[in-house]
Design a protein around this motif. Structure first.
Motif, PDB file in Angstrom:
ATOM      1  N   GLN A 274       1.631  -2.489  -3.151  1.00 37.96           N
ATOM      2  CA  GLN A 274       2.108  -1.149  -3.627  1.00 37.96           C
ATOM      3  C   GLN A 274       3.380  -1.458  -4.523  1.00 37.96           C
ATOM      4  N   GLY A 276       7.541  -1.280  -4.569  1.00 44.46           N
ATOM      5  CA  GLY A 276       8.396  -0.022  -4.129  1.00 44.46           C
ATOM      6  C   GLY A 276       9.120  -0.359  -2.906  1.00 44.46           C
ATOM      7  N   GLU A 278       8.929   2.408  -0.468  1.00 43.74           N
ATOM      8  CA  GLU A 278       8.554   3.700   0.217  1.00 43.74           C
ATOM      9  C   GLU A 278       8.710   3.055   1.612  1.00 43.74           C
ATOM     10  N   ARG A 279       8.284   1.923   1.970  1.00 41.90           N
ATOM     11  CA  ARG A 279       7.815   1.581   3.447  1.00 41.90           C
ATOM     12  C   ARG A 279       8.922   0.556   3.825  1.00 41.90           C
TER      13      ARG A 279
END
Length: 335
Positions: A274, A276, A278-279
């Motif tokens: 993915q 980014g 976010e995690r």
């Protein structure tokens, strides 16, 4: 005392200053030559070239040329041109990389592509590559031309390989090392190897300096990849987690997937695919808890130790001492 038996430095800043001090006059001459060789009838070429070259950094690759040549007793002046063209080659790759990666910050300030746009950055990178080959011809060594022209191909392949690795969680440690050997270690290797050839090293010393540069470059890249998950953003001039944001499967992630639970591996695989941030918090916890950061540092220390071993083939000198300091600094630094 063998080079690899020198005491471990506790102050990386002291090591950094001492290794430059050994070739201070040569280094000043390189800086003057850089400015002279950046001259162009097109003002924008000179402006962008000066901007990126003046943006900081340790100028390790030209430093390696100077130290390698001097460690073997070189007394001429062509090492100044060789060090300068190596810096131009490196700078051109930075300009191109920032465009490919769509980067907006390098060493704490705007990238050239952010300030002037992609097209000027690519074209000035091309100019610096071309200028480096002009200077290569002036040095007049067919063997050095062979080393450096071959290096440019391997560096380009490494960059393409890294691009194809993006978003691919199936990249293993072998492919990772092939990639960083091409995109980073190759120019370190070319710097020390060409410096040895310029100094007319014997075959054993030439091979040793070539390997020293290779292992040193690998150590530096391993620590760069480690610091992306535990470094200081302000000191590094980039954000922690930038590699994850770009979906780059570096060794901390590769090892965390190998050592972690199936759920942990699944989380990292998804994060790589993915991109980014976010995690990011989850991934930071996993790479820490699985020992992946310690593993990456251990591999960097292994490369540093291998680099130090090569210095035993050189005669004792302050230049060799500086090269030993640099191998230790590679794994001690925090940015």
């Amino acid at each position: 005392m063998p080079a690899n038996a020198s005491p471990r430095s506790s102050d990386s800043n002291t090591a950094s200053s001492s290794l430059h001090a050994a070739v201070a006059d040569d280094f000043a001459a390189v800086n003057r030559t850089i400015k002279e060789q950046l001259a162009s009838r097109v003002p924008l070429v000179e402006t962008i070239g000066q901007y990126i070259i003046a943006s900081g950094g340790k100028r390790l690759r030209p430093l390696l040329v100077l130290l390698a040549a001097r460690a073997l007793g070189y007394q001429g002046d062509k090492h100044i041109s060789l060090a300068t063209l190596i810096e131009f080659m490196h700078t051109s790759t930075l300009l191109h990389d920032d465009v490919v990666d769509e980067s907006h910050m390098r060493r704490g300030r705007a990238t050239a592509n952010d300030a002037w746009g992609n097209a000027p950055s690519v074209l000035v990178g091309d100019y610096l590559y071309s200028r480096s080959f002009q200077m290569m011809v002036e040095i007049g060594s067919l063997k050095i031309m062979g080393i450096l022209s071959g290096a440019t191909c391997i560096i380009a392949e490494g960059e393409v390989q890294q691009l194809t690795n993006v978003g691919n969680p199936d990249v293993d440690e072998t492919v990772y090392f092939e990639t960083i050997q091409g995109k980073t270690a190759m120019l370190f290797e070319a710097a020390t190897h060409s410096g040895a050839v310029l100094a007319e090293a014997d075959p054993q010393q030439e091979a040793a300096l070539q390997l020293y540069g290779r292992y040193l470059g690998l150590a530096f890249q391993l620590v760069d990849d480690l610091l992306d998950y535990q470094g200081d953003a302000k000191a590094m001039g980039k954000n922690v987690g930038d590699d994850l944001a770009e979906g780059k499967p570096t060794l901390p992630l590769i090892q965390a997937m190998a050592a972690g639970t199936p759920d942990q591996a699944r989380t990292i695989r998804q994060a790589i695919r993915q991109g980014g941030l976010e995690r990011l918090d989850e991934v930071l916890a996993i790479v820490r808890d699985t020992g992946a950061l310690d593993y990456t540092r251990a591999r960097a220390e292994e490369m540093s130790a291998k680099a130090l071993e090569q210095l035993d083939f050189l005669p004792p000198s302050r230049y060799r001492d500086s090269m030993a300091d640099l191998a230790r600094l590679a794994v001690e630094r925090q940015h």
